[in-house]
Design a protein around this motif. Structure first.
Motif, PDB file in Angstrom:
ATOM      1  N   ILE A 273       0.837  -1.318   0.116  1.00 37.32           N
ATOM      2  CA  ILE A 273       0.151   0.109  -0.027  1.00 37.32           C
ATOM      3  C   ILE A 273       0.805   1.286   0.023  1.00 37.32           C
ATOM      4  O   ILE A 273       0.523   2.179  -0.723  1.00 37.32           O
ATOM      5  CB  ILE A 273      -0.891  -0.065   1.138  1.00 37.32           C
ATOM      6  CG1 ILE A 273      -1.934  -1.023   0.965  1.00 37.32           C
ATOM      7  CG2 ILE A 273      -1.698   1.248   1.374  1.00 37.32           C
ATOM      8  CD1 ILE A 273      -2.921  -1.339   2.325  1.00 37.32           C
ATOM      9  N   GLY A 274       2.031   1.184   0.682  1.00 34.96           N
ATOM     10  CA  GLY A 274       2.890   2.387   0.836  1.00 34.96           C
ATOM     11  C   GLY A 274       3.555   2.763  -0.499  1.00 34.96           C
ATOM     12  O   GLY A 274       4.079   3.847  -0.931  1.00 34.96           O
ATOM     13  N   GLN A 275       3.449   1.811  -1.440  1.00 33.64           N
ATOM     14  CA  GLN A 275       3.948   2.055  -2.795  1.00 33.64           C
ATOM     15  C   GLN A 275       3.158   2.781  -3.879  1.00 33.64           C
ATOM     16  O   GLN A 275       3.455   3.323  -4.878  1.00 33.64           O
ATOM     17  CB  GLN A 275       4.447   0.551  -3.523  1.00 33.64           C
ATOM     18  CG  GLN A 275       5.553  -0.018  -2.937  1.00 33.64           C
ATOM     19  CD  GLN A 275       5.949  -1.499  -3.223  1.00 33.64           C
ATOM     20  OE1 GLN A 275       4.976  -1.906  -4.027  1.00 33.64           O
ATOM     21  NE2 GLN A 275       7.104  -1.983  -3.127  1.00 33.64           N
ATOM     22  N   THR A 276       1.948   2.640  -3.499  1.00 36.54           N
ATOM     23  CA  THR A 276       0.834   3.560  -4.033  1.00 36.54           C
ATOM     24  C   THR A 276       0.850   5.009  -3.888  1.00 36.54           C
ATOM     25  O   THR A 276       1.304   5.446  -3.028  1.00 36.54           O
ATOM     26  CB  THR A 276      -0.770   2.914  -3.775  1.00 36.54           C
ATOM     27  OG1 THR A 276      -1.095   3.327  -2.737  1.00 36.54           O
ATOM     28  CG2 THR A 276      -0.789   1.573  -4.016  1.00 36.54           C
ATOM     29  N   ALA A 277       0.235   5.499  -5.020  1.00 36.20           N
ATOM     30  CA  ALA A 277       0.139   7.181  -4.754  1.00 36.20           C
ATOM     31  C   ALA A 277      -1.166   7.471  -3.964  1.00 36.20           C
ATOM     32  O   ALA A 277      -1.225   8.578  -3.452  1.00 36.20           O
ATOM     33  CB  ALA A 277       0.238   7.710  -6.310  1.00 36.20           C
ATOM     34  N   ASN A 278      -2.197   6.759  -4.026  1.00 35.22           N
ATOM     35  CA  ASN A 278      -3.292   7.135  -3.311  1.00 35.22           C
ATOM     36  C   ASN A 278      -3.607   6.387  -2.003  1.00 35.22           C
ATOM     37  O   ASN A 278      -4.522   6.735  -1.371  1.00 35.22           O
ATOM     38  CB  ASN A 278      -4.558   6.569  -4.208  1.00 35.22           C
ATOM     39  CG  ASN A 278      -4.560   5.523  -4.712  1.00 35.22           C
ATOM     40  OD1 ASN A 278      -3.591   4.574  -4.298  1.00 35.22           O
ATOM     41  ND2 ASN A 278      -5.677   5.172  -5.472  1.00 35.22           N
ATOM     42  N   GLY A 279      -2.356   5.604  -1.582  1.00 29.62           N
ATOM     43  CA  GLY A 279      -2.546   5.266  -0.135  1.00 29.62           C
ATOM     44  C   GLY A 279      -3.523   4.154   0.227  1.00 29.62           C
ATOM     45  O   GLY A 279      -4.072   4.058   1.344  1.00 29.62           O
ATOM     46  N   ARG A 280      -3.883   3.241  -0.930  1.00 30.65           N
ATOM     47  CA  ARG A 280      -5.041   2.356  -0.613  1.00 30.65           C
ATOM     48  C   ARG A 280      -4.899   0.889  -1.439  1.00 30.65           C
ATOM     49  O   ARG A 280      -4.074   1.185  -2.376  1.00 30.65           O
ATOM     50  CB  ARG A 280      -6.369   2.659  -0.676  1.00 30.65           C
ATOM     51  CG  ARG A 280      -6.796   2.797  -2.235  1.00 30.65           C
ATOM     52  CD  ARG A 280      -8.437   3.050  -2.004  1.00 30.65           C
ATOM     53  NE  ARG A 280      -8.802   3.556  -3.546  1.00 30.65           N
ATOM     54  CZ  ARG A 280      -9.048   2.345  -4.534  1.00 30.65           C
ATOM     55  NH1 ARG A 280      -8.965   1.164  -3.995  1.00 30.65           N
ATOM     56  NH2 ARG A 280      -9.733   2.891  -5.657  1.00 30.65           N
ATOM     57  N   ALA A 281      -5.198  -0.060  -0.848  1.00 23.80           N
ATOM     58  CA  ALA A 281      -5.249  -1.430  -1.703  1.00 23.80           C
ATOM     59  C   ALA A 281      -5.980  -1.234  -2.808  1.00 23.80           C
ATOM     60  O   ALA A 281      -7.259  -0.290  -2.751  1.00 23.80           O
ATOM     61  CB  ALA A 281      -5.397  -2.412  -1.210  1.00 23.80           C
ATOM     62  N   GLY A 282      -5.883  -1.963  -4.017  1.00 24.20           N
ATOM     63  CA  GLY A 282      -7.141  -2.108  -4.699  1.00 24.20           C
ATOM     64  C   GLY A 282      -8.100  -2.967  -4.492  1.00 24.20           C
ATOM     65  O   GLY A 282      -7.930  -3.979  -3.537  1.00 24.20           O
ATOM     66  N   THR A 283      -9.303  -3.010  -5.164  1.00 22.69           N
ATOM     67  CA  THR A 283     -10.253  -3.960  -4.973  1.00 22.69           C
ATOM     68  C   THR A 283     -10.569  -4.719  -6.347  1.00 22.69           C
ATOM     69  O   THR A 283     -10.404  -4.071  -7.409  1.00 22.69           O
ATOM     70  CB  THR A 283     -11.457  -3.179  -4.468  1.00 22.69           C
ATOM     71  OG1 THR A 283     -12.033  -2.338  -5.559  1.00 22.69           O
ATOM     72  CG2 THR A 283     -11.271  -2.585  -3.296  1.00 22.69           C
ATOM     73  N   PRO A 284     -11.341  -5.947  -6.237  1.00 24.06           N
ATOM     74  CA  PRO A 284     -11.892  -6.336  -7.590  1.00 24.06           C
ATOM     75  C   PRO A 284     -12.826  -5.439  -8.237  1.00 24.06           C
ATOM     76  O   PRO A 284     -12.506  -5.560  -9.567  1.00 24.06           O
ATOM     77  CB  PRO A 284     -12.706  -7.423  -6.884  1.00 24.06           C
ATOM     78  CG  PRO A 284     -11.783  -8.026  -5.774  1.00 24.06           C
ATOM     79  CD  PRO A 284     -11.507  -6.657  -5.178  1.00 24.06           C
ATOM     80  N   ALA A 285     -13.298  -4.727  -7.550  1.00 20.87           N
ATOM     81  CA  ALA A 285     -14.304  -3.524  -8.252  1.00 20.87           C
ATOM     82  C   ALA A 285     -13.598  -2.617  -9.056  1.00 20.87           C
ATOM     83  O   ALA A 285     -13.900  -2.196 -10.116  1.00 20.87           O
ATOM     84  CB  ALA A 285     -15.144  -2.929  -7.338  1.00 20.87           C
ATOM     85  N   ASP A 286     -12.374  -2.321  -8.698  1.00 18.65           N
ATOM     86  CA  ASP A 286     -11.574  -1.426  -9.383  1.00 18.65           C
ATOM     87  C   ASP A 286     -11.045  -1.991 -10.735  1.00 18.65           C
ATOM     88  O   ASP A 286     -11.236  -1.312 -11.813  1.00 18.65           O
ATOM     89  CB  ASP A 286     -10.215  -0.822  -8.722  1.00 18.65           C
ATOM     90  CG  ASP A 286     -10.383  -0.244  -7.563  1.00 18.65           C
ATOM     91  OD1 ASP A 286     -11.384   0.645  -7.490  1.00 18.65           O
ATOM     92  OD2 ASP A 286      -9.934  -0.399  -6.556  1.00 18.65           O
ATOM     93  N   VAL A 287     -10.734  -3.360 -10.668  1.00 18.46           N
ATOM     94  CA  VAL A 287     -10.363  -3.930 -12.008  1.00 18.46           C
ATOM     95  C   VAL A 287     -11.595  -4.108 -12.707  1.00 18.46           C
ATOM     96  O   VAL A 287     -11.321  -4.019 -14.279  1.00 18.46           O
ATOM     97  CB  VAL A 287      -9.641  -5.111 -11.648  1.00 18.46           C
ATOM     98  CG1 VAL A 287      -9.249  -6.045 -13.041  1.00 18.46           C
ATOM     99  CG2 VAL A 287      -8.486  -5.038 -10.703  1.00 18.46           C
ATOM    100  N   ALA A 288     -12.842  -4.583 -12.152  1.00 17.27           N
ATOM    101  CA  ALA A 288     -13.830  -4.792 -12.833  1.00 17.27           C
ATOM    102  C   ALA A 288     -14.288  -3.620 -13.782  1.00 17.27           C
ATOM    103  O   ALA A 288     -14.600  -3.481 -14.973  1.00 17.27           O
ATOM    104  CB  ALA A 288     -14.875  -5.319 -12.075  1.00 17.27           C
ATOM    105  N   ALA A 289     -14.466  -2.410 -13.198  1.00  8.85           N
ATOM    106  CA  ALA A 289     -14.742  -1.097 -13.910  1.00  8.85           C
ATOM    107  C   ALA A 289     -13.898  -0.944 -14.940  1.00  8.85           C
ATOM    108  O   ALA A 289     -14.421  -0.556 -16.194  1.00  8.85           O
ATOM    109  CB  ALA A 289     -14.693  -0.280 -12.819  1.00  8.85           C
TER     110      ALA A 289
END
Length: 230
Positions: free
Chosen positions: A186-202
């Motif tokens: 999570i610390g490697q991201t710019a938005n500070g959160r884990a992704g979700t299956p819904a993110d990929v699905a969209a």
């Protein structure tokens, strides 16, 4: 009604993709090896289940009778980490699970692709950042997709890769994710959160839509900025 086939559609990212496509009005078939898991998921999201091993050419051929006669959308989601008794078997199993599955199902369904069909294969941030046999397999998916885009492009068919970073609520890590590892990713991201299956699905839903007809041969990262597409 547009038809879709989603491999590995019983759980995690594949299930989320299938559910999103159903919600957008597509007639969706989900596939996978575990018939009980598939049937339960299909009943809950309003899809149809066809169980087979996408890495087995004979099973793929046998399943064709149960798959749609016309395919508007194919999502190659089957894959993941694969084990083996030694280095060679591990690499072969990982390549088979992530590359051969996509190649076999795509080749089998290619004669059924409608004009303007969409093919999306799920890659991984590991394909660009390393990751042993898994990263190498996902890099191969990108190379194969680049060729596929030109092969099918004359029919208005697109082929793309969606490349997730760390996605929670899946079976990918098999319960092996530690709190420390999770926080590092999570610390490697710019938005500070884990992704979700819904993110990929969209993202997949957009790429499989009629509006995405001029996007092909691309790798679309869904990783919160953990690896920038430059």
């Amino acid at each position: 009604m547009r038809t879709a086939v989603v491999t590995g559609g019983g759980t995690g990212i594949g299930r989320a993709i299938a559910a999103e496509l159903v919600a957008r009005g597509l007639d969706v078939v989900i596939t996978g090896r575990r018939e009980d898991v598939l049937e339960a998921a299909a009943a809950e999201i309003g899809a149809r289940a066809v169980a087979f091993d996408a890495a087995d050419p004979d099973q793929v051929d046998a399943a064709l009778a149960e798959l749609p006669s016309t395919v508007d959308v194919l999502v190659n989601n089957a894959g993941g980490l694969a084990g083996g008794d030694d280095l060679k078997s591990q690499w072969l199993a990982t390549y088979e699970a992530n590359v051969i599955t996509a190649v076999l199902v795509t080749a089998a369904l290619e004669p059924r692709f409608a004009e303007q069909a969409r093919v999306v294969t799920i890659g991984s941030i590991a394909g660009r950042r390393g990751g042993g046999s898994y990263g190498a397999a996902k890099a191969a998916v990108e190379a194969w997709t680049a060729e596929l885009a030109f092969k099918l492009g004359g029919r208005g068919i697109t082929a793309n890769v969606v490349s997730p970073g760390y996605i929670e609520d899946t079976e990918f890590f098999g319960g092996g994710m530690t709190d420390q590892r999770r926080q590092t990713l999570i610390g490697q991201t710019a938005n500070g959160r884990a992704g979700t299956p819904a993110d990929v699905a969209a993202t997949v839903a957009f790429l499989t839509s009629p509006e995405a007809g001029h996007i092909t041969g691309q790798v679309i990262p869904v990783n919160g900025g953990a690896h920038l597409a430059r």
